[in-house]
Design a protein around this motif. Structure first.
Motif, short mmCIF file in Angstrom:
data_model
loop_
_atom_site.label_atom_id
_atom_site.label_comp_id
_atom_site.label_asym_id
_atom_site.label_seq_id
_atom_site.Cartn_x
_atom_site.Cartn_y
_atom_site.Cartn_z
N GLN A 1 7.55 2.43 4.91
CA GLN A 1 7.51 0.98 4.68
C GLN A 1 8.71 0.51 3.85
O GLN A 1 8.94 -0.69 3.73
CB GLN A 1 6.19 0.55 4.04
CG GLN A 1 5.83 1.19 2.71
CD GLN A 1 4.95 2.43 2.84
OE1 GLN A 1 5.31 3.37 3.56
NE2 GLN A 1 3.82 2.44 2.17
N PHE B 1 7.71 7.17 2.30
CA PHE B 1 7.11 5.84 2.52
C PHE B 1 7.97 5.02 3.47
O PHE B 1 8.84 4.26 3.03
CB PHE B 1 6.94 5.10 1.18
CG PHE B 1 5.97 5.76 0.25
CD1 PHE B 1 4.62 5.87 0.58
CD2 PHE B 1 6.39 6.30 -0.95
CE1 PHE B 1 3.72 6.48 -0.27
CE2 PHE B 1 5.50 6.92 -1.81
CZ PHE B 1 4.16 7.01 -1.46
N SER C 1 0.83 -1.21 0.00
CA SER C 1 0.00 0.00 0.00
C SER C 1 0.86 1.26 0.00
O SER C 1 1.73 1.43 0.85
CB SER C 1 -0.90 0.02 1.25
OG SER C 1 -1.98 -0.84 1.05
N PHE C 2 0.61 2.13 -0.98
CA PHE C 2 1.26 3.44 -1.02
C PHE C 2 0.19 4.50 -1.15
O PHE C 2 -0.55 4.52 -2.14
CB PHE C 2 2.23 3.51 -2.21
CG PHE C 2 3.38 2.55 -2.15
CD1 PHE C 2 4.50 2.85 -1.38
CD2 PHE C 2 3.35 1.36 -2.87
CE1 PHE C 2 5.57 1.96 -1.31
CE2 PHE C 2 4.42 0.46 -2.80
CZ PHE C 2 5.53 0.76 -2.02
N ASP C 3 0.10 5.37 -0.15
CA ASP C 3 -0.92 6.42 -0.14
C ASP C 3 -0.91 7.20 -1.46
O ASP C 3 0.13 7.64 -1.93
CB ASP C 3 -0.64 7.37 1.04
CG ASP C 3 -1.62 8.52 1.09
OD1 ASP C 3 -2.74 8.31 1.55
OD2 ASP C 3 -1.26 9.63 0.63
N GLU C 4 -2.12 7.38 -2.03
CA GLU C 4 -2.21 7.99 -3.35
C GLU C 4 -1.70 9.43 -3.38
O GLU C 4 -0.98 9.83 -4.30
CB GLU C 4 -3.65 7.95 -3.86
CG GLU C 4 -4.12 6.54 -4.15
CD GLU C 4 -5.35 6.50 -5.07
OE1 GLU C 4 -5.47 7.37 -5.96
OE2 GLU C 4 -6.18 5.60 -4.88
N GLN C 5 -2.11 10.22 -2.40
CA GLN C 5 -1.68 11.62 -2.38
C GLN C 5 -0.17 11.73 -2.22
O GLN C 5 0.48 12.56 -2.85
CB GLN C 5 -2.40 12.37 -1.24
CG GLN C 5 -2.16 13.86 -1.23
CD GLN C 5 -2.61 14.54 -2.52
OE1 GLN C 5 -3.69 14.27 -3.03
NE2 GLN C 5 -1.76 15.39 -3.09
N LYS C 6 0.39 10.85 -1.40
CA LYS C 6 1.85 10.88 -1.21
C LYS C 6 2.58 10.47 -2.48
O LYS C 6 3.63 11.02 -2.82
CB LYS C 6 2.25 9.98 -0.05
CG LYS C 6 1.93 10.61 1.30
CD LYS C 6 2.38 9.72 2.44
CE LYS C 6 2.01 10.36 3.78
NZ LYS C 6 2.11 9.42 4.89
N GLN C 7 2.03 9.49 -3.18
CA GLN C 7 2.61 9.11 -4.47
C GLN C 7 2.61 10.32 -5.41
O GLN C 7 3.62 10.65 -6.02
CB GLN C 7 1.78 7.99 -5.13
CG GLN C 7 1.97 6.62 -4.53
CD GLN C 7 1.50 5.53 -5.52
OE1 GLN C 7 1.85 5.55 -6.70
NE2 GLN C 7 0.72 4.59 -5.04
N TRP C 8 1.44 10.95 -5.50
CA TRP C 8 1.29 12.12 -6.38
C TRP C 8 2.34 13.18 -6.05
O TRP C 8 3.04 13.68 -6.93
CB TRP C 8 -0.13 12.69 -6.21
CG TRP C 8 -0.39 13.94 -6.99
CD1 TRP C 8 -0.09 15.22 -6.60
CD2 TRP C 8 -0.98 14.03 -8.28
NE1 TRP C 8 -0.48 16.10 -7.58
CE2 TRP C 8 -1.03 15.41 -8.62
CE3 TRP C 8 -1.49 13.10 -9.19
CZ2 TRP C 8 -1.56 15.86 -9.83
CZ3 TRP C 8 -2.02 13.56 -10.39
CH2 TRP C 8 -2.04 14.92 -10.70
N PRO D 1 -2.80 2.33 -6.02
CA PRO D 1 -2.51 2.43 -4.58
C PRO D 1 -1.75 1.23 -4.02
O PRO D 1 -1.29 1.27 -2.88
CB PRO D 1 -3.90 2.55 -3.93
CG PRO D 1 -4.85 2.02 -4.94
CD PRO D 1 -4.24 2.23 -6.30
N GLN D 2 -1.58 0.18 -4.84
CA GLN D 2 -0.91 -1.04 -4.38
C GLN D 2 0.41 -1.29 -5.12
O GLN D 2 0.98 -2.37 -5.03
CB GLN D 2 -1.82 -2.26 -4.56
CG GLN D 2 -3.08 -2.23 -3.71
CD GLN D 2 -2.77 -2.34 -2.22
OE1 GLN D 2 -1.83 -3.00 -1.81
NE2 GLN D 2 -3.57 -1.66 -1.40
#
Lengths: 501, 501
Positions: free
Chosen positions: A324, A322, A202-209, A252-253
């Motif tokens: 993780q 991230f 799981s990677f938060d969408e907003q943080k990815q953006w 998101p994954q």
């Protein structure tokens, strides 16, 4: 003559404004348009295309170009004006050779073909798409027949996307490339598998953006002159020199789609933002060809974005965003994002296997155009070739013959430019490293301005002034050549997989 | 004749597609366009307008309309075709009366005037805008002169926005309205001030957005055929019958802008979504006039959205979303959102004072057009009139003479439609309540389908088939009449402020 030159430019600028307007409509269609808006959008785009086509094929335009030929002969052939007259003549001859009626038939056919492809893919049933593909192939045969001067009908298709490129040359390039890529893949297959499981969590969408935006800002993408939005099938589009937009997709994954997708589209966008201001709205302010365009996207995505120096700079920041990834070392991360694994889907393929997907498509397209295969047999032929080239076999049509949208758009002749773009990216890279000797160090410091400056000076600013092979030869000293790409692959993957050269 | 009718429709549809394309570009310009895109966007819109104008004024169009006149005479005058021929003739006569050169001059002037207005407003300095306003007034004088058949030059301006409406009639309506509104405001001023401090606190932006969407979905806004985005100056726009978009503005410290703004724009959008399918792309698929359009936005915003039955349904939900309202009773909330307070800014004015802002502007515009006041004196005259009408006085130009964008767009003659829209909304409301006798109960249950159905049947579906006053008289039995609005205001605010009637 100066007056006629100005008149030509003003006529072309009008066409440019109109097609930029159409591009805005296309962008909206693929980002924000509500579902029911589709029919109206089709009407709006059809009217705009019709007017643009009328203007581009007007007799006045032909007369202007003829009148200006003697003027062009007196100019420096590299000057903007000389190139403008030459390229516009070429465009005019092509546009006027294809009857409006044919264009309309094509538009109707592909509109239906696209819907059929969507349904066929959903249901994983090639037979739904087959009758439409038959029409698409027939249209491409008729299109090629409008240009009898080409040696092979496939040349006429290729020429739309890669001006001056010949089928024989592409075949020769691929013939040289294939055994080397196959050999590399085999050597890799003998080594232990790389672990990339940490990319699938799981990677938060907003943080990815936000991380993606941080990276592409550093690349030099200017949010005053563009923006990023979400789209299911990411693309780059231009509404002129000062509004070049990209889109991205977030899973998101899985980190890769956003990460390498944003870098890829930014590569396209930086090209479009880098055309010389003197070419603005002249029709020369676009990429030299699809292969050259793809060389820019692949260069930023792969040669920069999947490189060790890049991640030496950005990985600590990614780990901060991230947590993780805290326990995943830089080394492991680098190997993970560069994992080689023959797979079914072209757009998910790694650098080592990607071109094989393209070679398969080229062979099929040539046979389709020549009529030397029965279209109904395509799924079987596809699956067999996948087995032969990549050692994997699709279990259904959706992951096989139906995976690409291109044929439903009516396009044959497009795919090889993807592989050629990979080759050009490595050719340019070798040259850049000769000119910017500490490039790796700069990237390690998160500095890209010299790289971008080099690309602007040597590639971007020229836009479509020169034929792609002429441009590539001017910059690198040779036409499209598979050797640099193979040197790049062998070195990089030799290191990653511990293969002795 | 049927063939000519079809040809007319197809010509008009092309123009419609093109102007919808232009509307998409305008929407993007006001929502997502990066700053540097402005120049290109101007070029794109200019080309589209030019082509649309060429088509709309083509000699072929005039000939078609003339040929079809005898055909129209045989038709039911209420039929779509008869109305189409009549309205298209009117449009054609207006468009061809104004020379292209004038339109271009207007476009250049207003493009500069807008930038000047932005700067002038920022610096609160009318002198920056003055020379541009002089040109705008002069252009409007010249525009009016193209239509010498009007009794008063202001009629020619008004007629663009409110076909058939005359300056004398507006003046008479306002003359009847003003003393009654002034009297009500005075009576309110004698009562204790209403508390609305609870509307001015922190409200999470996303929660505001979601609540607004919940409300407008219930109103019947269809997100398959539209969408909502953010814009600094909210607006509604249509790209055809199946793509009608609204925008809203969110103030994180004040609930009203999003809440009543979204309802207001939805009122406009429901009108545009309700035109009869038989009018699609015929040029009749737009509002009958600006006043009728505004009647729809104000009806949903005020007669529904600021009513007690509406909040009897929605207030518990709002309190759930914003627990900071838990201790504010429904009664207090209702009074708060209906607080009357004479203020400087038109767009923030309450129902009781709003029309006075409009009356002031109408008087000034007529005087400007007649040349009976010196433009340089406008700030002083404005401030004096504000004092006379509303008892408040601006301390600077930004909050006074420079507050509205309209003049910088080149538009005189527009403002009165806002007040007329208020009047029409109350006229319609009285009629609806006769036809849907339990409407308040339905609203109390959050049911709006009968209200929307009534509006569709009686107002929306007709589009621009009938002149606004004809439409209003058909529906309500009388032309625009201030009495229902005054009855509405007196009853509502009499209750809220405890004024004996």
């Amino acid at each position: 003559m100066q007056e006629k030159m100005e008149l030509l430019k003003s006529r072309i600028a009008d066409i440019a404004h109109l097609s930029h307007a159409g591009a805005v409509l296309g962008w909206d269609q693929n980002t924000y348009m509500p579902p029911a808006g589709a029919t109206g959008r089709g009407n709006q785009l059809a009217v705009i295309s019709r007017v643009a086509h009328e203007w581009a094929t007007a007799a006045e335009m032909g007369k202007l170009l003829t009148d200006l030929e003697s003027y062009a002969a007196q100019l420096d052939p590299d000057s903007d004006d000389a190139c403008l007259i030459k390229v516009s003549r070429r465009d005019y001859d092509i546009e006027t050779r294809v009857p409006s009626q044919f264009v309309e038939e094509q538009s109707r056919t592909t509109s239906l073909a696209f819907s059929a492809w969507v349904e066929a893919r959903q249901k994983s049933d090639f037979s739904i798409f087959l009758p439409h593909l038959e029409k698409v192939v027939e249209l491409n045969q008729r299109f090629a027949a409008f240009f009898p001067e080409f040696e092979h009908p496939y040349d006429a298709l290729l020429d739309q996307f890669e001006p001056g490129m010949k089928t024989e040359e592409v075949k020769a390039i691929f013939a040289a490339l294939r055994p080397q890529q196959v050999e590399l893949i085999k050597a890799i297959a003998d080594q232990p598998e790389v672990d990339d499981s940490f990319l699938h969590q799981s990677f938060d969408e907003q943080k990815q953006w936000d991380f993606g935006v941080e990276v592409i800002r550093k690349f030099g993408y200017d949010f005053q002159r563009g923006r990023q939005d979400k789209a299911p099938h990411p693309f780059t589009t231009s509404f002129g020199l000062d509004d070049v937009r990209i889109t991205t997709r977030i899973d998101p994954q899985f980190l890769n789609p956003m990460l390498f997708g944003s870098m890829h589209e930014t590569g396209h966008a930086l090209y479009n933002l880098g055309f010389s201001r003197s070419l603005e709205n002249s029709g020369l302010d676009s990429g030299a060809s699809l292969a050259v365009h793809e060389s820019q996207s692949r260069l930023w995505e792969n040669l920069v974005g999947r490189s060790m120096p890049f991640w030496q700079h950005f990985y600590p920041r990614l780990q901060e965003v991230f947590p993780q990834l805290t326990d995943v070392s830089l080394e492991r991360f680098y190997k993970g994002i560069n994992k080689v694994q023959p797979s079914l889907i072209r757009v998910e393929a790694d650098e080592a296997t990607y071109n094989l997907h393209i070679m398969l498509r080229l062979e099929l397209e040539i046979a389709m155009l020549e009529g030397s295969l029965a279209l109904k047999d395509l799924p079987q032929i596809w699956n067999q070739k996948m087995k032969d080239y990549l050692g994997v076999e699709p279990h259904n049509d959706a992951d096989g013959i139906l995976q690409d949208v291109h044929w439903s758009y009516g396009n044959l002749g497009y795919f090889s430019t993807y592989a050629l773009g990979n080759l050009v990216s490595a050719q340019l890279w070798e040259k850049i490293q000769q000119d910017v000797t500490d490039l790796d160090d700069q990237i390690r410091q998160g500095r890209f301005e010299n790289l971008l400056g080099w690309l602007r000076e040597n590639v971007h600013r020229h836009g479509r002034k020169f034929e792609p092979q002429v441009l590539i030869e001017r910059v690198t000293g040779s036409r499209i050549d598979p050797a640099p790409y193979m040197r790049y692959l062998n070195k990089k993957y030799g290191q990653i997989y511990g293969i002795s050269e």
